[in-house]
Motif scaffolding. Structure first.
Motif, PDB file in Angstrom:
ATOM      1  N   GLU A 113       0.829  -1.201   0.000  1.00  0.00           N
ATOM      2  CA  GLU A 113       0.000   0.000   0.000  1.00  0.00           C
ATOM      3  C   GLU A 113       0.868   1.258   0.000  1.00  0.00           C
ATOM      4  OE1 GLU A 113      -3.316   2.080   2.846  1.00  0.00           O
ATOM      5  OE2 GLU A 113      -3.446  -0.086   2.569  1.00  0.00           O
ATOM      6  N   PHE A 114       1.951   1.233   0.749  1.00  0.00           N
ATOM      7  CA  PHE A 114       2.889   2.350   0.787  1.00  0.00           C
ATOM      8  C   PHE A 114       3.461   2.584  -0.615  1.00  0.00           C
ATOM      9  CE2 PHE A 114       5.673   4.691   3.893  1.00  0.00           C
ATOM     10  CZ  PHE A 114       6.489   5.326   2.962  1.00  0.00           C
ATOM     11  N   LYS A 115       3.883   1.505  -1.284  1.00  0.00           N
ATOM     12  CA  LYS A 115       4.419   1.615  -2.642  1.00  0.00           C
ATOM     13  C   LYS A 115       3.392   2.199  -3.594  1.00  0.00           C
ATOM     14  CE  LYS A 115       7.604  -2.297  -2.490  1.00  0.00           C
ATOM     15  NZ  LYS A 115       7.863  -3.646  -3.015  1.00  0.00           N
ATOM     16  N   ASP A 116       2.143   1.745  -3.465  1.00  0.00           N
ATOM     17  CA  ASP A 116       1.082   2.263  -4.334  1.00  0.00           C
ATOM     18  C   ASP A 116       0.872   3.756  -4.123  1.00  0.00           C
ATOM     19  OD1 ASP A 116       0.730  -0.259  -5.405  1.00  0.00           O
ATOM     20  OD2 ASP A 116      -1.028  -0.734  -4.179  1.00  0.00           O
ATOM     21  N   LEU A 117       0.911   4.203  -2.867  1.00  0.00           N
ATOM     22  CA  LEU A 117       0.759   5.628  -2.586  1.00  0.00           C
ATOM     23  C   LEU A 117       1.937   6.429  -3.142  1.00  0.00           C
ATOM     24  CD1 LEU A 117      -0.695   5.506   1.035  1.00  0.00           C
ATOM     25  CD2 LEU A 117      -1.882   6.198  -1.057  1.00  0.00           C
ATOM     26  N   LEU A 118       3.144   5.864  -3.065  1.00  0.00           N
ATOM     27  CA  LEU A 118       4.316   6.561  -3.607  1.00  0.00           C
ATOM     28  C   LEU A 118       4.197   6.771  -5.114  1.00  0.00           C
ATOM     29  CD1 LEU A 118       7.307   4.984  -1.650  1.00  0.00           C
ATOM     30  CD2 LEU A 118       6.409   7.307  -1.448  1.00  0.00           C
ATOM     31  N   LYS A 119       3.532   5.840  -5.797  1.00  0.00           N
ATOM     32  CA  LYS A 119       3.354   5.969  -7.245  1.00  0.00           C
ATOM     33  C   LYS A 119       2.525   7.202  -7.601  1.00  0.00           C
ATOM     34  CE  LYS A 119       3.615   1.012  -8.130  1.00  0.00           C
ATOM     35  NZ  LYS A 119       2.844  -0.186  -8.465  1.00  0.00           N
TER      36      LYS A 119
END
Length: 134
Positions: A113-119
């Protein structure tokens, strides 16, 4: 709010004779302390300031304890923390000891989820001279 970046002209550290190139570098706009996070938590929930601070302090202590005991600390969608060590190479296996270890650091791997938000992060170029970073 977009993440600001500036442009730096940098030499290749492996080949100082190679032509310099230009790179984007994030501009840090400040920092956030545990106390700051605590204040935000109480504004967005019904917990007290003391409770928020106690939870954050305890989390810090527990993560440190488990890292020191060789565990990977998994914090769900936030991500994982683990210890990484660096050592000198020795001639034989039996010469490798704790004295061979010359460095340690904690590795953070963001959760999905963190990675998705960073995108979703937006970027904004800021004015400033092109300088070489030390």
């Amino acid at each position: 709010m977009p993440v600001k970046y500036r442009v730096l002209e940098l030499a290749n550290p492996r080949d100082r004779q190679a032509p310099k190139k230009f790179y984007a570098k994030a501009v840090k706009t400040g920092d956030v302390s545990l106390r700051d996070l605590s204040k935000e938590m109480i504004q967005q929930s019904t917990i007290s300031s003391a409770d928020a601070m106690a939870v954050l302090e305890m989390l810090t202590q527990l993560v440190t304890k488990h890292i020191q005991n060789g565990r990977i600390v998994r914090l769900g969608d936030l991500g994982n923390f683990r210890l990484n060590i660096k050592s000198r190479g020795e001639e034989t296996e039996d010469k490798v000891s704790a004295n061979s270890i010359i460095g340690q650091k904690v590795i953070f791997t963001p959760g999905s989820e963190f990675k998705d938000l960073l995108k979703l992060t937006k970027f904004e170029k800021v004015a400033g001279g092109v300088t070489e970073e030390a």
